[in-house]
Design a protein around this motif. Structure first.
Motif, mmCIF file in Angstrom:
data_model
loop_
_atom_site.group_PDB
_atom_site.id
_atom_site.type_symbol
_atom_site.label_atom_id
_atom_site.label_comp_id
_atom_site.label_asym_id
_atom_site.label_seq_id
_atom_site.Cartn_x
_atom_site.Cartn_y
_atom_site.Cartn_z
ATOM 1 N N UNK A 57 -0.846 -13.041 -3.364
ATOM 2 C CA UNK A 57 -2.192 -12.612 -2.974
ATOM 3 C C UNK A 57 -2.135 -11.143 -2.572
ATOM 4 N N UNK A 58 -2.872 -10.279 -3.262
ATOM 5 C CA UNK A 58 -2.846 -8.867 -2.913
ATOM 6 C C UNK A 58 -3.483 -8.604 -1.551
ATOM 7 N N UNK A 59 -2.948 -7.621 -0.849
ATOM 8 C CA UNK A 59 -3.452 -7.231 0.465
ATOM 9 C C UNK A 59 -4.201 -5.921 0.338
ATOM 10 N N UNK A 60 -5.448 -5.920 0.806
ATOM 11 C CA UNK A 60 -6.270 -4.711 0.761
ATOM 12 C C UNK A 60 -5.808 -3.745 1.839
ATOM 13 N N UNK A 61 -5.706 -2.477 1.472
ATOM 14 C CA UNK A 61 -5.290 -1.442 2.415
ATOM 15 C C UNK A 61 -6.073 -0.161 2.154
ATOM 16 N N UNK A 62 -6.068 0.704 3.136
ATOM 17 C CA UNK A 62 -6.741 1.999 2.984
ATOM 18 C C UNK A 62 -6.110 2.754 1.823
ATOM 19 N N UNK A 63 -6.931 3.433 1.057
ATOM 20 C CA UNK A 63 -6.430 4.141 -0.131
ATOM 21 C C UNK A 63 -5.386 5.192 0.221
ATOM 22 N N UNK A 64 -5.462 5.744 1.423
ATOM 23 C CA UNK A 64 -4.484 6.768 1.823
ATOM 24 C C UNK A 64 -3.068 6.179 1.894
ATOM 25 N N UNK A 65 -2.942 4.905 2.226
ATOM 26 C CA UNK A 65 -1.618 4.253 2.276
ATOM 27 C C UNK A 65 -1.006 4.224 0.878
ATOM 28 N N UNK A 66 -1.835 3.992 -0.117
ATOM 29 C CA UNK A 66 -1.347 3.917 -1.499
ATOM 30 C C UNK A 66 -0.991 5.285 -2.077
ATOM 31 N N UNK A 67 -1.384 6.351 -1.374
ATOM 32 C CA UNK A 67 -1.114 7.705 -1.845
ATOM 33 C C UNK A 67 -0.025 8.410 -1.036
ATOM 34 N N UNK A 68 0.446 7.769 0.032
ATOM 35 C CA UNK A 68 1.461 8.380 0.887
ATOM 36 C C UNK A 68 2.840 8.063 0.313
ATOM 37 N N UNK A 69 3.608 9.079 -0.079
ATOM 38 C CA UNK A 69 4.846 8.865 -0.824
ATOM 39 C C UNK A 69 5.787 7.768 -0.332
ATOM 40 N N UNK A 70 6.381 7.870 0.795
ATOM 41 C CA UNK A 70 7.373 6.874 1.218
ATOM 42 C C UNK A 70 6.705 5.557 1.610
ATOM 43 N N UNK A 71 5.597 5.656 2.302
ATOM 44 C CA UNK A 71 4.886 4.471 2.779
ATOM 45 C C UNK A 71 4.454 3.560 1.634
ATOM 46 N N UNK A 72 3.928 4.137 0.560
ATOM 47 C CA UNK A 72 3.466 3.309 -0.559
ATOM 48 C C UNK A 72 4.627 2.557 -1.208
ATOM 49 N N UNK A 73 5.820 3.143 -1.200
ATOM 50 C CA UNK A 73 6.981 2.474 -1.790
ATOM 51 C C UNK A 73 7.516 1.369 -0.898
ATOM 52 N N UNK A 74 7.594 1.633 0.398
ATOM 53 C CA UNK A 74 8.110 0.634 1.333
ATOM 54 C C UNK A 74 7.148 -0.548 1.443
ATOM 55 N N UNK A 75 5.869 -0.248 1.626
ATOM 56 C CA UNK A 75 4.882 -1.307 1.802
ATOM 57 C C UNK A 75 4.461 -1.942 0.477
ATOM 58 N N UNK A 76 4.817 -1.324 -0.625
ATOM 59 C CA UNK A 76 4.449 -1.832 -1.939
ATOM 60 C C UNK A 76 4.981 -3.214 -2.256
ATOM 61 N N UNK A 77 6.022 -3.632 -1.578
ATOM 62 C CA UNK A 77 6.564 -4.972 -1.829
ATOM 63 C C UNK A 77 5.590 -6.070 -1.399
ATOM 64 N N UNK A 78 4.551 -5.682 -0.640
ATOM 65 C CA UNK A 78 3.580 -6.664 -0.172
ATOM 66 C C UNK A 78 2.320 -6.694 -1.030
ATOM 67 N N UNK A 79 2.421 -6.207 -2.263
ATOM 68 C CA UNK A 79 1.331 -6.312 -3.228
ATOM 69 C C UNK A 79 0.037 -5.686 -2.694
ATOM 70 N N UNK A 80 0.103 -4.440 -2.306
ATOM 71 C CA UNK A 80 -1.050 -3.739 -1.741
ATOM 72 C C UNK A 80 -2.002 -3.267 -2.833
ATOM 73 N N UNK A 81 -3.304 -3.347 -2.527
ATOM 74 C CA UNK A 81 -4.340 -2.838 -3.424
ATOM 75 C C UNK A 81 -5.332 -2.040 -2.594
ATOM 76 N N UNK A 82 -6.077 -1.189 -3.257
ATOM 77 C CA UNK A 82 -7.095 -0.374 -2.593
ATOM 78 C C UNK A 82 -8.181 -1.280 -2.005
#
Length: 174
Positions: free
Chosen positions: A39-64
């Motif tokens: 199940x994808x988790x909705x997050x603020x778009x800035x999280x998906x654009x932040x270099x290290x954060x988007x990679x670390x948190x990406x394992x949790x299936x984040x979406x805008x």
């Protein structure tokens, strides 16, 4: 729950409280079967654009968390996890008091009605007690403005290590 597990129905999973990180949600995604983690988790778009954060948190299936992105997922037959209170809720809660931010958060209900999906409320006990946050000052105001957390947080030994707290996730399927 059986309808969801079989893929016959999609849902908006509406979780609260937010906390610094959704530590309860992260533990749930790791410990539950793969169907929960998908199940994808909705997050603020800035999280998906932040270099290290988007990679670390990406394992949790984040979406805008934009309405267009969430509608697209629901229309394809998927479910979505949203943290209703978001950044505003983060700065209202603390280790000794959980305050939910719901009054101005009605968009997910409107979306559920328009898309014909059920809302599953989720309460995450312990989510605001594993890490504390600096709630006042210029960083809190800036965080609200850019819709992303820019604040000091700490846990055990005043380090960014979560405290050893009891964590409970409660879901209410109708």
């Amino acid at each position: 729950r059986k309808e969801w597990e079989s893929g016959k129905k999609n849902y908006i999973f509406a979780a609260q409280p937010h906390g610094v990180l959704s530590f309860v949600g992260m533990c749930l995604a790791i410990s539950e079967p793969a169907d929960v983690a998908r199940v994808p988790t909705a997050t603020a778009s800035v999280v998906l654009k932040t270099p290290i954060l988007k990679n670390v948190m990406g394992i949790f299936n984040l979406v805008d968390a934009s309405a267009a992105s969430l509608k697209r997922i629901l229309r394809k037959g998927g479910s979505i996890l949203i943290y209703i209170g978001g950044i505003a809720e983060l700065f209202k809660s603390c280790r000794t008091e959980e305050r939910l931010y719901l009054k101005k958060r009605k968009g997910f209900i409107k979306m559920a009605l328009r898309e014909g999906v059920d809302v599953v409320p989720i309460y995450l006990f312990g989510n605001t007690s594993v890490l504390s946050v600096l709630k006042h000052g210029p960083l809190a105001a800036l965080s609200r403005k850019i819709q992303a957390s820019l604040t000091w947080f700490w846990g055990r030994w005043y380090l960014p290590i979560p405290r050893d707290e009891k964590l409970i996730c409660c879901l209410l399927f109708a």
